[in-house]
Design a protein around this motif. Structure first.
Motif, PDB file in Angstrom:
ATOM      1  N   THR A  14     -19.809  39.517 -36.236  1.00 57.72           N
ATOM      2  CA  THR A  14     -21.178  39.999 -36.092  1.00 57.72           C
ATOM      3  C   THR A  14     -21.402  40.596 -34.708  1.00 57.72           C
ATOM      4  N   LYS A  15     -20.834  39.954 -33.685  1.00 55.92           N
ATOM      5  CA  LYS A  15     -20.951  40.498 -32.327  1.00 55.92           C
ATOM      6  C   LYS A  15     -20.278  41.860 -32.231  1.00 55.92           C
ATOM      7  N   SER A  19     -22.171  45.398 -31.400  1.00 56.00           N
ATOM      8  CA  SER A  19     -21.708  46.253 -30.308  1.00 56.00           C
ATOM      9  C   SER A  19     -21.385  47.667 -30.813  1.00 56.00           C
ATOM     10  N   ALA A  20     -20.697  47.744 -31.938  1.00 61.34           N
ATOM     11  CA  ALA A  20     -20.359  49.040 -32.522  1.00 61.34           C
ATOM     12  C   ALA A  20     -21.619  49.792 -32.956  1.00 61.34           C
ATOM     13  N   THR A 107     -28.766  52.270 -39.324  1.00 59.48           N
ATOM     14  CA  THR A 107     -29.136  51.099 -38.537  1.00 59.48           C
ATOM     15  C   THR A 107     -29.878  50.087 -39.393  1.00 59.48           C
ATOM     16  N   THR A 108     -30.809  50.564 -40.190  1.00 58.91           N
ATOM     17  CA  THR A 108     -31.556  49.679 -41.081  1.00 58.91           C
ATOM     18  C   THR A 108     -30.613  48.974 -42.047  1.00 58.91           C
ATOM     19  N   GLN A 109     -29.691  49.713 -42.610  1.00 55.61           N
ATOM     20  CA  GLN A 109     -28.743  49.133 -43.574  1.00 55.61           C
ATOM     21  C   GLN A 109     -27.822  48.097 -42.925  1.00 55.61           C
ATOM     22  N   VAL A 110     -27.291  48.419 -41.749  1.00 53.58           N
ATOM     23  CA  VAL A 110     -26.376  47.493 -41.074  1.00 53.58           C
ATOM     24  C   VAL A 110     -27.123  46.230 -40.642  1.00 53.58           C
ATOM     25  N   GLY A 115     -27.299  41.166 -40.478  1.00 52.12           N
ATOM     26  CA  GLY A 115     -28.176  40.338 -39.660  1.00 52.12           C
ATOM     27  C   GLY A 115     -27.982  40.491 -38.171  1.00 52.12           C
ATOM     28  N   VAL A 116     -27.719  41.701 -37.752  1.00 52.07           N
ATOM     29  CA  VAL A 116     -27.550  41.945 -36.295  1.00 52.07           C
ATOM     30  C   VAL A 116     -28.822  42.491 -35.694  1.00 52.07           C
TER      31      VAL A 116
END
Length: 116
Positions: A14-15, A19-20, A107-110, A115-116
């Motif tokens: 998740t981190k 970051s990506a 961004t919304t999808q990721v 949960g980032v």
């Protein structure tokens, strides 16, 4: 004593995704801005016949777009996007204003999926 529920600790994956995603978002905006500047240069040069427009704008956009491609592929691999979604996101940096729209969608999808 009542305490608020703690947010689960982010996993290593998740981190890396977070970051990506940040790198992708920054480059999507920078690419979009430089593409708009390049579009303005082309309009000035070919429609309004302005002479002596800076020729380096296309070079800067090209290099920024290359970095955008790298960061987008990095994110796509980490979140395991299908090939069509990856290619569509890569091409978004070539159409004025589209990189901003696609950045918002991705961004919304990721964020929803990971949960980032």
């Amino acid at each position: 004593m009542s305490t608020a529920p703690e947010k689960p600790a982010q996993t290593d994956r998740t981190k890396k995704i977070a970051s990506a995603l940040l790198r992708y978002r920054v480059l999507a905006y920078i690419t979009g801005i430089w593409l708009l500047v390049l579009t303005g240069e082309m309009v000035a040069k070919y429609i309004f016949r302005v002479e002596d427009v800076p020729s380096w704008i296309a070079v800067v956009h090209g290099w920024v777009y290359l970095i955008y491609l790298i960061f987008t592929v990095d994110l796509a691999i980490k979140v395991r996007w299908p090939l069509a979604r990856t290619i569509g996101t890569l091409l978004a940096g070539t159409i004025p204003f589209l990189s901003f729209v696609v950045e918002h969608w991705r961004t919304t999808q990721v964020k929803r999926d990971f949960g980032v």
